[in-house]
Write a protein that holds these residues in place. Sequence first.
Motif, short mmCIF file in Angstrom:
data_model
loop_
_atom_site.label_atom_id
_atom_site.label_comp_id
_atom_site.label_asym_id
_atom_site.label_seq_id
_atom_site.Cartn_x
_atom_site.Cartn_y
_atom_site.Cartn_z
N THR A 126 -3.69 61.22 -24.76
CA THR A 126 -4.58 60.98 -23.62
C THR A 126 -3.76 60.49 -22.43
O THR A 126 -2.67 59.95 -22.58
CB THR A 126 -5.65 59.92 -23.97
OG1 THR A 126 -5.01 58.67 -24.25
CG2 THR A 126 -6.47 60.35 -25.18
N ILE A 146 -13.64 54.99 -26.63
CA ILE A 146 -12.60 54.98 -27.65
C ILE A 146 -12.75 53.75 -28.54
O ILE A 146 -12.41 53.78 -29.72
CB ILE A 146 -11.20 55.01 -26.99
CG1 ILE A 146 -10.97 56.42 -26.41
CG2 ILE A 146 -10.09 54.66 -27.97
CD1 ILE A 146 -9.69 56.57 -25.64
N ARG A 147 -13.27 52.67 -28.00
CA ARG A 147 -13.50 51.47 -28.82
C ARG A 147 -14.90 50.93 -28.50
O ARG A 147 -15.12 50.33 -27.46
CB ARG A 147 -12.43 50.42 -28.55
CG ARG A 147 -12.43 49.28 -29.58
CD ARG A 147 -11.18 48.42 -29.47
NE ARG A 147 -9.98 49.17 -29.79
CZ ARG A 147 -9.54 49.41 -31.02
NH1 ARG A 147 -10.22 48.97 -32.06
NH2 ARG A 147 -8.43 50.09 -31.21
N ARG A 149 -14.75 59.22 -30.21
CA ARG A 149 -13.38 59.45 -29.75
C ARG A 149 -13.11 60.94 -29.58
O ARG A 149 -12.43 61.35 -28.63
CB ARG A 149 -12.38 58.83 -30.73
CG ARG A 149 -12.44 57.30 -30.76
CD ARG A 149 -11.33 56.72 -31.62
NE ARG A 149 -11.35 55.27 -31.57
CZ ARG A 149 -10.35 54.49 -31.98
NH1 ARG A 149 -9.26 55.06 -32.49
NH2 ARG A 149 -10.44 53.19 -31.90
N GLU A 189 -4.07 62.47 -34.33
CA GLU A 189 -3.96 61.75 -33.06
C GLU A 189 -3.96 62.75 -31.91
O GLU A 189 -3.36 63.83 -32.00
CB GLU A 189 -2.67 60.93 -33.01
CG GLU A 189 -2.62 59.81 -34.05
CD GLU A 189 -1.36 58.97 -33.93
OE1 GLU A 189 -1.40 57.77 -34.29
OE2 GLU A 189 -0.32 59.51 -33.49
N PHE A 221 -4.19 56.21 -22.41
CA PHE A 221 -3.96 55.42 -23.62
C PHE A 221 -2.87 55.99 -24.52
O PHE A 221 -2.61 55.43 -25.59
CB PHE A 221 -5.26 55.28 -24.41
CG PHE A 221 -6.40 54.73 -23.60
CD1 PHE A 221 -6.35 53.44 -23.10
CD2 PHE A 221 -7.50 55.52 -23.30
CE1 PHE A 221 -7.39 52.93 -22.33
CE2 PHE A 221 -8.54 55.03 -22.54
CZ PHE A 221 -8.49 53.73 -22.06
N GLN A 249 -11.83 50.19 -23.63
CA GLN A 249 -11.32 51.55 -23.59
C GLN A 249 -12.43 52.60 -23.61
O GLN A 249 -12.29 53.64 -24.23
CB GLN A 249 -10.37 51.78 -24.78
CG GLN A 249 -9.14 50.88 -24.75
CD GLN A 249 -8.33 50.99 -26.04
OE1 GLN A 249 -8.80 50.65 -27.11
NE2 GLN A 249 -7.12 51.50 -25.92
N VAL A 270 -3.93 58.55 -29.44
CA VAL A 270 -5.10 57.83 -29.96
C VAL A 270 -5.56 58.49 -31.25
O VAL A 270 -5.72 59.71 -31.33
CB VAL A 270 -6.25 57.86 -28.92
CG1 VAL A 270 -7.52 57.26 -29.52
CG2 VAL A 270 -5.85 57.09 -27.67
#
Length: 607
Positions: free
Chosen positions: A312, A203-204, A437, A309, A315, A200, A318
Amino acid sequence: MDKYEKVFELAKRRGFLWNSFELYGGSRGFYDYGPLGSTLKRRIEQTWREFYVIQEGFMEIECPTIGIEEVFIASGHVGGFSDPLCECMNCKEAFRADHLVQNVMEAAGTLSAEELTKVIKENDIRCPECGGKFGDAYEFNLMFKTTIGPGTGRQGYLRPETAQGMFVDFQRLSRFYRDKLPFGAVQIGKSYRNEIAPRQGVIRLREFTQAECEIFVDPRNKKHPNFERFADRELVLYSQKAQEKGEPFRMTVREAVKTGVIAHEVLGYNIALTNEFLTKVGIDPSKLRFRQHLKDEMAHYAIDCWDAEIETDRFGWVEIVGIADRTDYDLKAHAKVSKTELYVYVEYDEPKMVTRFVVKPNMGKLGPLFKGKAKAVADALKQLSEEELSKDEIKVTVDGEEFTVGSDAVDFAEETVKVSGENVIPHVIEPSYGIDRIFYGVMEHAYDEENVAQKVAESGLKGTEETEKESEAGKSEGETEGEEEARLVMHFSSAVAPVQVAVLPLLTRKELADPAKDIIVKLREKALLVNYDDSGTIGRRYRRNDEIGTPYCVTVDYDTLKDGTVTIRDRDSMRQIRAPVKGIENVLYELIYRGRTFESAGKPFNF
């Protein structure tokens, strides 16, 4: 191509983000921040410091990114920091088992590895890469293991979060703040998690940046002294009850605390402070909500926990920030493993008479009997009850070894004494920010593709002398602002834009370049981030700066030589004004940092 792909295409092309190790084929879960990306990221971090260090008064510390094993035994990471892993038996690709089943059942993250294996087999879930079958799921610890020192060395780990350093330094921090609750410390730095299958983008990641604040508060008083600052701020909340209905709602912080939706004032204040920060750096308020952890995902030691949160394109929602009341769990855990009491002595307003049970080990007898372990035995005796101490033979366990102590080696009794205060183990309120993020969220929420003709009509643009002069200088048709079909623009907040002002001589001639460079010197003296660009037509230079989110462009033309004025162009509206070169640095500083309106900064030029 969805927005995620468009953002990454722009990010790679314009120097925001690049895949790490591209020369050697790359590796998932790692990204390089290019010149513009690194600057944008640092400005987000600096804005965070302005909020937490300058405004809130929580001083910053810096701890090693490698920690010894005992730290992570105490924190629980050695024993329980894992994700369920599942491997394809055909192509050997690894996947998060809970992610594989999230489309067939809810709350997949709460299932054990055995339960996930059962769900995968019952639903015949196959490998997304090759269609092969999966083996059994098992727990995979996410920490990177290392050794400290030569040879076998001492066992260590790359830290999976920045927080533990602040807990380990609690005694030092307490003394620094003169043992006055509440107090806090912050840390911004790298953390590491050996993610199973990061797919991702940023993000990760396996190496990422966290900005965490640990606020140590008196558990008996969780009112916030500055609560009124945000008490009437309305937030989008997605509480436990709201999640049952699937509908977030709007509520003021005051009402949320009063009705128990948010546990207490300190937590409510920090949720609102998070909202303030995120919107300032460029998160779209219409795509931001605060979701409360459900009962089955709430950490056992937490009183309350909320995630900020963002929505997006690819996704969905997030998590980018977690705000939790961690109670006294962390300090108690480190106290137990380190065998060091971690508390703050809190004085009463007036002394009190208190009856308490007092244990007095006789060190004169314990010393000869237990030698070097006499103190540990004495400390263990102090933890026993009156019933246990009344036996002829008293048994205590120290470091796994049982010792027998005679009743004549310890005295105990109830005493009434005057006390001036008590030892308090603080509770910890933790706002934890994922900077990478947030970086991506700012990029996606800033990204826009506009129809220029429509924008020109909306803004009432009439054309400019610059475009006329540029045409005379050989500019081709179709390069004026009103004639292009589309422009790509990043609507970065001035607070974080990696380039704040672009200075553009109309033509690449010395008589225009020299005053342009003089302006750059003035702007840099005001600590503004400036870009000089003299390559290509003025229209193309405007577009290049729109793409990287430059809020203002200053154009030096031949009128500058005549009357000492320049054109300032606003990125979002594409409107232009004429303003004197004298004092231009102050005008732009006020536009960027003081909220000055664009129309008030000069004479309208093309509207």
